[in-house]
Design an enzyme around this catalytic site. Structure first.
Site, PDB file in Angstrom:
ATOM      1  N   MET A 152      -3.656  -1.158   2.432  1.00 35.59           N
ATOM      2  CA  MET A 152      -2.511  -0.852   3.277  1.00 35.59           C
ATOM      3  C   MET A 152      -3.012  -0.557   4.684  1.00 35.59           C
ATOM      4  O   MET A 152      -3.881   0.304   4.867  1.00 35.59           O
ATOM      5  CB  MET A 152      -1.759   0.344   2.679  1.00 35.59           C
ATOM      6  CG  MET A 152      -1.084  -0.013   1.349  1.00 35.59           C
ATOM      7  SD  MET A 152      -0.100   1.330   0.648  1.00 35.59           S
ATOM      8  CE  MET A 152      -1.366   2.451   0.106  1.00 35.59           C
ATOM      9  N   GLN A 187      -8.967  -8.021   1.565  1.00 37.83           N
ATOM     10  CA  GLN A 187      -7.730  -8.792   1.781  1.00 37.83           C
ATOM     11  C   GLN A 187      -7.741  -9.438   3.163  1.00 37.83           C
ATOM     12  O   GLN A 187      -7.933  -8.762   4.175  1.00 37.83           O
ATOM     13  CB  GLN A 187      -6.484  -7.927   1.650  1.00 37.83           C
ATOM     14  CG  GLN A 187      -5.247  -8.833   1.681  1.00 37.83           C
ATOM     15  CD  GLN A 187      -3.937  -8.097   1.703  1.00 37.83           C
ATOM     16  OE1 GLN A 187      -3.645  -7.374   2.638  1.00 37.83           O
ATOM     17  NE2 GLN A 187      -3.147  -8.282   0.660  1.00 37.83           N
ATOM     18  N   CYS A 241       3.074  -9.950   3.817  1.00 33.78           N
ATOM     19  CA  CYS A 241       3.395  -9.071   4.942  1.00 33.78           C
ATOM     20  C   CYS A 241       4.517  -9.676   5.792  1.00 33.78           C
ATOM     21  O   CYS A 241       4.423 -10.820   6.234  1.00 33.78           O
ATOM     22  CB  CYS A 241       2.151  -8.832   5.796  1.00 33.78           C
ATOM     23  SG  CYS A 241       2.500  -7.753   7.190  1.00 33.78           S
ATOM     24  N   HIS A 251       4.370  -8.361  -5.257  1.00 36.67           N
ATOM     25  CA  HIS A 251       5.295  -7.317  -4.826  1.00 36.67           C
ATOM     26  C   HIS A 251       6.682  -7.834  -5.200  1.00 36.67           C
ATOM     27  O   HIS A 251       7.166  -8.799  -4.603  1.00 36.67           O
ATOM     28  CB  HIS A 251       5.137  -7.096  -3.321  1.00 36.67           C
ATOM     29  CG  HIS A 251       5.991  -5.987  -2.799  1.00 36.67           C
ATOM     30  ND1 HIS A 251       5.959  -5.595  -1.493  1.00 36.67           N
ATOM     31  CD2 HIS A 251       6.901  -5.170  -3.400  1.00 36.67           C
ATOM     32  CE1 HIS A 251       6.819  -4.591  -1.305  1.00 36.67           C
ATOM     33  NE2 HIS A 251       7.402  -4.321  -2.458  1.00 36.67           N
ATOM     34  N   GLY A 290       0.778   1.314  -4.430  1.00 35.62           N
ATOM     35  CA  GLY A 290       0.511   1.442  -3.002  1.00 35.62           C
ATOM     36  C   GLY A 290       0.771   2.854  -2.543  1.00 35.62           C
ATOM     37  O   GLY A 290      -0.082   3.732  -2.615  1.00 35.62           O
TER      38      GLY A 290
HETATM   39  C1  LIG Z   1       1.507   1.703   5.607  1.00 29.88           C
HETATM   40  C2  LIG Z   1       1.486   0.506   4.699  1.00 29.88           C
HETATM   41  C3  LIG Z   1       0.643  -0.536   4.987  1.00 29.88           C
HETATM   42  C4  LIG Z   1       0.589  -1.666   4.157  1.00 29.88           C
HETATM   43  N1  LIG Z   1      -0.316  -2.651   4.417  1.00 29.88           N
HETATM   44  C5  LIG Z   1      -0.477  -3.655   3.538  1.00 29.88           C
HETATM   45  C6  LIG Z   1      -1.511  -4.610   3.703  1.00 29.88           C
HETATM   46  O1  LIG Z   1      -2.325  -4.527   4.624  1.00 29.88           O
HETATM   47  N2  LIG Z   1      -1.591  -5.616   2.793  1.00 29.88           N
HETATM   48  C7  LIG Z   1      -0.724  -5.713   1.730  1.00 29.88           C
HETATM   49  O2  LIG Z   1      -0.846  -6.623   0.914  1.00 29.88           O
HETATM   50  N3  LIG Z   1       0.258  -4.826   1.563  1.00 29.88           N
HETATM   51  C8  LIG Z   1       0.401  -3.800   2.424  1.00 29.88           C
HETATM   52  N4  LIG Z   1       1.374  -2.870   2.227  1.00 29.88           N
HETATM   53  C9  LIG Z   1       2.323  -3.048   1.103  1.00 29.88           C
HETATM   54  C10 LIG Z   1       1.776  -2.384  -0.161  1.00 29.88           C
HETATM   55  O3  LIG Z   1       0.544  -2.964  -0.536  1.00 29.88           O
HETATM   56  C11 LIG Z   1       2.753  -2.579  -1.323  1.00 29.88           C
HETATM   57  O4  LIG Z   1       2.906  -3.948  -1.583  1.00 29.88           O
HETATM   58  C12 LIG Z   1       4.125  -1.977  -1.044  1.00 29.88           C
HETATM   59  O5  LIG Z   1       4.030  -0.703  -0.439  1.00 29.88           O
HETATM   60  C13 LIG Z   1       4.912  -1.843  -2.356  1.00 29.88           C
HETATM   61  O6  LIG Z   1       4.177  -1.116  -3.308  1.00 29.88           O
HETATM   62  P1  LIG Z   1       4.416   0.472  -3.553  1.00 29.88           P
HETATM   63  O7  LIG Z   1       5.874   0.644  -3.859  1.00 29.88           O
HETATM   64  O8  LIG Z   1       3.516   0.802  -4.723  1.00 29.88           O
HETATM   65  O9  LIG Z   1       4.028   1.174  -2.296  1.00 29.88           O
HETATM   66  C14 LIG Z   1       1.443  -1.747   3.028  1.00 29.88           C
HETATM   67  C15 LIG Z   1       2.293  -0.670   2.743  1.00 29.88           C
HETATM   68  C16 LIG Z   1       2.318   0.446   3.563  1.00 29.88           C
HETATM   69  C17 LIG Z   1       3.222   1.605   3.217  1.00 29.88           C
END
Ligand SMILES: Cc1cc2nc3c(=O)[nH]c(=O)nc-3n(C[C@H](O)[C@H](O)[C@H](O)COP(=O)(O)O)c2cc1C
Length: 315
Positions: free
Chosen positions: A1, A53, A83, A154, A215
């Site tokens: 993230m 990644q 993204c 996702h 995440g």
């Molecule tokens: C601050 C932040 C930054 C993120 N950056 C990335 C990233 O660099 N690459 C990615 O695949 N997903 C990124 N995500 C998405 C998370 O990997 C994840 O797919 C999303 O938050 C849903 O999962 P969760 O409900 O478990 O958080 C980011 C999420 C957040 C909150």
């Protein structure tokens, strides 16, 4: 993230789960090919297994960046196709790549030719109005046909116009059943479900898929990683797992001191550790003081331990 799961965060998470696979934040091919590799790619040997990644869309650049990642010691190269940010759309990568399965297949093929570690893809279940099953199924099918065997999904669509990245993690509804259907249609591939999982019970309820990715919950309440490690992995890592939160503090303190000697600012590390005592007595004090970075984690715990015992300090 992005801005969250840097190497200090991953080192911390590794102390909580010896088995979980950890991912870097997305790093663009441009940054890797032209940037400071030590700053971008350096990681601690304890972080293994750790995946790099990548963000990008040019097959040649992705292949070069993947090779650098492998040489750097990463265990997996993951391509971001999820993204939705405007900046990423301008660069024509991230979630908008789901509209170009042939290009992504070419890129994944080029990366696979360049490295011997697995090349995996993280994606959404749809983009804007293209949210029917055939769309994501064709996307996965194109990658499967070039040999991609791991998909981290996702389980919500991405709305590229009108929603911020934050809203794109909350507004489109979660549809985990789409990931289960993908698994049924591509049984030889591994599907990891992502989105909205916050507890061990939810992770255990994720039947019909091969794994889960957490995440935000892992960041805000990192102890869930330890509980998941207990629940999902066999007893072989039991001896390596902490029994209680403070068990990881000596290792974190050692890390903190050695990184300070390398010139790492304290706050770069301590900002990730605020959630360690989430929900415990004393958590508020811990959160406030650890983020200030004036003390290492063990030192702070020793200072605050009256709070953690739920009693006031004896004078
Ligand atoms: C601050 C932040 C930054 C993120 N950056 C990335 C990233 O660099 N690459 C990615 O695949 N997903 C990124 N995500 C998405 C998370 O990997 C994840 O797919 C999303 O938050 C849903 O999962 P969760 O409900 O478990 O958080 C980011 C999420 C957040 C909150």
């Amino acid at each position: 993230m992005m801005d969250w799961t840097d190497r200090h965060c991953r080192f911390f998470h590794r102390q909580l789960s010896p088995r979980a696979r950890l991912y870097t934040e997305m790093i663009t091919t441009g940054a890797i090919l032209h940037g400071d590799l030590n700053r971008l790619l350096d990681f601690n040997a304890q972080e293994h297994p750790v995946a790099l990644q990548l963000g990008g869309s040019e097959p040649v650049d992705l292949a070069r960046a993947a090779r650098i990642g492998e040489q750097w010691g990463y265990d997996e190269i993951n391509l971001n196709c999820g993204c939705p940010s405007e900046r990423v759309q301008k660069g024509a990568f991230g979630a908008c790549l789901m509209r170009e399965p042939d290009l992504v297949a070419q890129a994944v093929g080029a990366m696979q030719d360049a490295v011997s570690i697995p090349v995996t893809v993280k994606h959404r279940i749809g983009v804007d109005h293209e949210d029917h099953y055939g769309f994501v199924c064709d996307f996965v099918g194109a990658l499967f046909s070039v040999g991609c065997r791991v998909f981290i999904v996702h389980a919500r669509g991405a709305i590229l116009k009108g929603l911020s990245p934050k809203e794109n993690r909350e507004v489109p509804p979660l549809r985990p059943e789409v990931v289960v259907r993908l698994k049924q249609d591509f049984p030889e591939a591994v599907f990891v479900l992502n989105g909205g999982i916050t507890t061990v019970a939810q992770a255990q309820e994720a039947v019909g898929v091969d794994g889960v990715m957490l995440g935000r919950a892992a960041y805000h309440d990192p102890w869930v990683l330890r509980d998941l490690d207990c629940a999902l992995f066999s007893s072989d890592s039991a001896a390596l797992r902490p029994a209680q939160r403070q068990d990881i503090l000596p290792m974190l303190q050692q890390y903190f001191e050695s990184e300070l000697r390398r010139g790492t600012p304290a706050k770069h590390m301590t900002r990730h550790w605020h959630g360690l005592f989430h929900g415990q007595p004393g958590a508020r004090h811990w959160r406030r003081e650890i983020c200030e970075g004036r003390m290492g984690p063990q030192e702070l715990f020793d200072k605050l331990s009256f709070d953690f015992q739920g009693a006031s300090r004896a004078q």
